[in-house]
Design a protein around this motif. Structure first.
Motif, PDB file in Angstrom:
ATOM      1  N   MET A   1      40.755  41.076  37.259  1.00  0.00           N
ATOM      2  CA  MET A   1      41.517  41.330  36.045  1.00  0.00           C
ATOM      3  C   MET A   1      41.725  40.062  35.219  1.00  0.00           C
ATOM      4  O   MET A   1      41.806  40.121  34.019  1.00  0.00           O
ATOM      5  CB  MET A   1      42.869  41.915  36.396  1.00  0.00           C
ATOM      6  N   HIS A   2      41.877  38.921  35.934  1.00  0.00           N
ATOM      7  CA  HIS A   2      42.082  37.682  35.185  1.00  0.00           C
ATOM      8  C   HIS A   2      40.787  36.891  35.069  1.00  0.00           C
ATOM      9  O   HIS A   2      40.796  35.704  34.798  1.00  0.00           O
ATOM     10  CB  HIS A   2      43.198  36.836  35.782  1.00  0.00           C
ATOM     11  N   SER A   5      40.288  34.861  31.691  1.00  0.00           N
ATOM     12  CA  SER A   5      41.031  33.587  31.619  1.00  0.00           C
ATOM     13  C   SER A   5      40.309  32.510  32.414  1.00  0.00           C
ATOM     14  O   SER A   5      40.192  31.362  31.987  1.00  0.00           O
ATOM     15  CB  SER A   5      42.429  33.723  32.222  1.00  0.00           C
ATOM     16  N   VAL A   6      39.838  32.904  33.602  1.00  0.00           N
ATOM     17  CA  VAL A   6      39.146  31.932  34.454  1.00  0.00           C
ATOM     18  C   VAL A   6      37.844  31.504  33.791  1.00  0.00           C
ATOM     19  O   VAL A   6      37.503  30.309  33.770  1.00  0.00           O
ATOM     20  CB  VAL A   6      38.898  32.535  35.867  1.00  0.00           C
ATOM     21  N   ARG A  32      33.582  27.694  43.527  1.00  0.00           N
ATOM     22  CA  ARG A  32      34.039  28.238  44.811  1.00  0.00           C
ATOM     23  C   ARG A  32      35.313  29.027  44.549  1.00  0.00           C
ATOM     24  O   ARG A  32      36.257  28.497  43.964  1.00  0.00           O
ATOM     25  CB  ARG A  32      34.285  27.124  45.822  1.00  0.00           C
ATOM     26  N   LEU A  36      41.209  35.651  48.294  1.00  0.00           N
ATOM     27  CA  LEU A  36      42.544  36.192  48.019  1.00  0.00           C
ATOM     28  C   LEU A  36      42.835  36.315  46.523  1.00  0.00           C
ATOM     29  O   LEU A  36      43.780  36.984  46.136  1.00  0.00           O
ATOM     30  CB  LEU A  36      43.635  35.302  48.642  1.00  0.00           C
ATOM     31  N   THR A  37      42.052  35.649  45.684  1.00  0.00           N
ATOM     32  CA  THR A  37      42.302  35.727  44.240  1.00  0.00           C
ATOM     33  C   THR A  37      41.866  37.078  43.670  1.00  0.00           C
ATOM     34  O   THR A  37      42.218  37.403  42.535  1.00  0.00           O
ATOM     35  CB  THR A  37      41.522  34.637  43.470  1.00  0.00           C
ATOM     36  N   HIS A  38      41.095  37.835  44.461  1.00  0.00           N
ATOM     37  CA  HIS A  38      40.560  39.130  44.014  1.00  0.00           C
ATOM     38  C   HIS A  38      39.709  38.990  42.746  1.00  0.00           C
ATOM     39  O   HIS A  38      39.591  39.947  41.976  1.00  0.00           O
ATOM     40  CB  HIS A  38      41.681  40.150  43.763  1.00  0.00           C
ATOM     41  N   LEU A  69      40.226  32.941  53.588  1.00  0.00           N
ATOM     42  CA  LEU A  69      41.482  32.492  54.184  1.00  0.00           C
ATOM     43  C   LEU A  69      41.121  32.041  55.602  1.00  0.00           C
ATOM     44  O   LEU A  69      40.323  32.688  56.268  1.00  0.00           O
ATOM     45  CB  LEU A  69      42.446  33.683  54.232  1.00  0.00           C
ATOM     46  N   GLY A 101      43.955  28.111  52.549  1.00  0.00           N
ATOM     47  CA  GLY A 101      42.782  28.423  51.721  1.00  0.00           C
ATOM     48  C   GLY A 101      42.708  29.871  51.292  1.00  0.00           C
ATOM     49  O   GLY A 101      43.650  30.656  51.456  1.00  0.00           O
ATOM     50  N   ASP A 103      42.617  30.746  48.307  1.00  0.00           N
ATOM     51  CA  ASP A 103      43.224  30.908  46.981  1.00  0.00           C
ATOM     52  C   ASP A 103      42.587  29.978  45.943  1.00  0.00           C
ATOM     53  O   ASP A 103      43.032  29.937  44.803  1.00  0.00           O
ATOM     54  CB  ASP A 103      44.742  30.660  47.043  1.00  0.00           C
ATOM     55  N   ILE A 105      40.169  28.227  43.162  1.00  0.00           N
ATOM     56  CA  ILE A 105      39.268  28.560  42.044  1.00  0.00           C
ATOM     57  C   ILE A 105      38.781  27.190  41.577  1.00  0.00           C
ATOM     58  O   ILE A 105      39.472  26.505  40.827  1.00  0.00           O
ATOM     59  CB  ILE A 105      40.006  29.284  40.898  1.00  0.00           C
ATOM     60  N   VAL A 106      37.633  26.783  42.109  1.00  0.00           N
ATOM     61  CA  VAL A 106      37.206  25.391  41.942  1.00  0.00           C
ATOM     62  C   VAL A 106      35.817  25.327  41.317  1.00  0.00           C
ATOM     63  O   VAL A 106      34.920  26.093  41.686  1.00  0.00           O
ATOM     64  CB  VAL A 106      37.194  24.679  43.329  1.00  0.00           C
TER      65      VAL A 106
ATOM     66  N   LYS B   7      36.853  20.274  40.824  1.00  0.00           N
ATOM     67  CA  LYS B   7      38.142  20.318  40.124  1.00  0.00           C
ATOM     68  C   LYS B   7      38.637  21.745  40.043  1.00  0.00           C
ATOM     69  O   LYS B   7      37.839  22.675  39.938  1.00  0.00           O
ATOM     70  CB  LYS B   7      37.983  19.792  38.698  1.00  0.00           C
ATOM     71  N   ARG B   8      39.920  21.881  40.044  1.00  0.00           N
ATOM     72  CA  ARG B   8      40.492  23.214  39.863  1.00  0.00           C
ATOM     73  C   ARG B   8      40.152  23.723  38.468  1.00  0.00           C
ATOM     74  O   ARG B   8      40.324  23.011  37.474  1.00  0.00           O
ATOM     75  CB  ARG B   8      42.014  23.166  40.022  1.00  0.00           C
ATOM     76  N   VAL B   9      39.662  24.945  38.399  1.00  0.00           N
ATOM     77  CA  VAL B   9      39.257  25.501  37.107  1.00  0.00           C
ATOM     78  C   VAL B   9      40.470  25.669  36.190  1.00  0.00           C
ATOM     79  O   VAL B   9      40.376  25.487  34.988  1.00  0.00           O
ATOM     80  CB  VAL B   9      38.519  26.848  37.318  1.00  0.00           C
ATOM     81  N   CYS B  91      47.200  40.231  31.688  1.00  0.00           N
ATOM     82  CA  CYS B  91      47.676  40.678  33.000  1.00  0.00           C
ATOM     83  C   CYS B  91      48.593  39.689  33.691  1.00  0.00           C
ATOM     84  O   CYS B  91      49.068  39.941  34.791  1.00  0.00           O
ATOM     85  CB  CYS B  91      46.479  40.995  33.891  1.00  0.00           C
ATOM     86  N   CYS B 123      46.983  38.988  39.654  1.00  0.00           N
ATOM     87  CA  CYS B 123      46.680  37.841  38.802  1.00  0.00           C
ATOM     88  C   CYS B 123      47.799  36.801  38.687  1.00  0.00           C
ATOM     89  O   CYS B 123      47.518  35.595  38.727  1.00  0.00           O
ATOM     90  CB  CYS B 123      46.267  38.311  37.416  1.00  0.00           C
ATOM     91  N   LEU B 152      47.906  36.808  48.601  1.00  0.00           N
ATOM     92  CA  LEU B 152      48.211  35.681  47.710  1.00  0.00           C
ATOM     93  C   LEU B 152      49.587  35.834  47.056  1.00  0.00           C
ATOM     94  O   LEU B 152      50.254  34.848  46.757  1.00  0.00           O
ATOM     95  CB  LEU B 152      47.122  35.580  46.633  1.00  0.00           C
ATOM     96  N   LYS B 155      51.862  34.318  49.728  1.00  0.00           N
ATOM     97  CA  LYS B 155      51.433  33.138  50.496  1.00  0.00           C
ATOM     98  C   LYS B 155      52.279  31.899  50.228  1.00  0.00           C
ATOM     99  O   LYS B 155      52.785  31.291  51.147  1.00  0.00           O
ATOM    100  CB  LYS B 155      49.961  32.856  50.199  1.00  0.00           C
TER     101      LYS B 155
END
Lengths: 121, 220
Positions: A1-2, A5-6, A32, A36-38, A69, A101, A103, A105-106, B7-9, B91, B123, B152, B155
């Motif tokens: 769903m997100h 944004s990502v 990567r 868990l972020t779905h 995870l 881990g 979670d 989004i790298v 890096k974190r997105v 969302c 989300c 999540l 968590k």
């Protein structure tokens, strides 16, 4: 769903990093993403294609590797992925603890073209 | 050429969140991000707990929603300053939305800020808003399988509220199972059972909030 944004953030980060390295175009990205972020990889790819239009990431190939995870076995110390909520250590059957881990989004790495680089090389 | 990045997105959101946190800390405001699925009882629990918390602290609320200002009206009825954030279909709340909402609050006049996130078990969990602690809400009517399905959400939170416990006799919700699963993913979580019809858990939550107000970020 997100995913959108990502995808937008991905285009921004990749463009910034590529520019910093003196590149003119991003041709590939490796991400990567924690389970868990779905985040759905195919939806993300679609969103990325749209978000990348008219940017230096336009047409770039997005590859996604999935991260699980992980838990640690309190008895034998093994770290193992927790899939489908199965917390038993695959080696000794003890219940795993210390979940980490899954979670993330790298953005792991980029493939990019720099002006003096010979693309055929 | 290959460029290693690692890096974190959502780095830009992380930066905006850090800015929000610094702004809140400059005014000594402790911020709680309230997460949970649609209809889990986030607004109702705020309605129940805010009058208690208000006795000793100056409180403000940011209400995140896809549409309508209904929740903000419910909070405003308690004489609590509230800003409604409408995502118009988005969302989740992100840190820049919260940053703009902070401009509309008198932070010097607050001790505590609650952000009620968009009702969604997935989300919002990925987006740091600049809060100091997260509270997740799991209602009995959603089912005891939710910690295993949406880990999540539970968590990295300080507190999990199991709401609508008055409905336990009418459902097959296994509260021991839910507890076990919550502690697997988050052994440090404070788990509070609540039911706002009888005000069960409301004092406990008010005390939990009270004990954490003004405490440094990161301390659970």
């Amino acid at each position: 769903m997100h995913e959108f944004s990502v995808a937008v953030s991905l285009v921004e980060s990749a463009s910034t990093e590529a520019r910093r390295a003196g590149a003119v175009r991003v041709t590939g990205l490796l991400c990567r993403i924690g389970r868990l972020t779905h985040i759905d990889a195919s939806v993300l790819s679609e969103a990325f294609g749209l978000a990348a239009e008219n940017s230096m990431c336009a047409g770039a190939e997005l590859r996604v590797e999935t991260a699980d995870l992980e838990a640690a076995c309190p008895r034998c110390g093994k770290r193992f992925p927790v899939r489908r909520w199965e917390w038993r250590c695959p080696d000794c059957g003890s219940e795993g603890t210390d979940a980490t881990g899954g979670d993330e989004i790298v953005l792991v790495s980029l493939e990019a073209e720099v002006p003096d680089e010979d693309p055929s090389a | 050429m290959k460029i290693p990045v690692l890096k974190r997105v959502l780095e830009r959101n992380d930066h905006a969140a850090a800015e929000n946190r610094a702004r809140l800390e400059a005014c000594s405001v402790s911020c709680f991000n309230l997460l949970g699925g649609a209809g889990s009882g986030k607004t109702s629990i705020l309605e129940a707990v805010l009058p208690r918390v208000k006795e000793s602290h100056r409180v403000g609320v940011l209400e995140g929603d896809l549409a309508t200002t209904r929740d903000a009206r419910r909070i405003a009825a308690l004489q609590v300053p509230v800003v409604q954030l409408l995502t118009e279909g988005g969302c989740h709340l992100d840190a820049s939305m919260v940053g703009r909402a902070l401009d509309r609050l008198d932070l010097d006049g607050l001790d505590l800020l609650f952000v009620e996130n968009v009702g969604n078990p997935i989300c919002p969990a990925s987006f740091d808003l600049g809060e100091h602690r997260r509270i997740s809400v799991l209602s009995v009517t959603e089912g005891d399988d939710k910690p295993a399905k949406y880990p999540l959400l539970f968590k990295d939170v300080s507190c999990v509220l199991i709401t609508k416990c008055d409905l336990l006799p009418y459902t097959n919700f296994n509260i021991e199972q839910a507890h076990r699963d919550l502690l697997r993913i988050n052994p440090q979580a404070e788990i509070i059972r609540s039911d706002i019809k009888s005000y069960r858990g409301v004092d406990e939550l008010a005390r939990w909030i009270h004990d954490r107000a003004g405490r440094p970020a990161g301390a659970k």
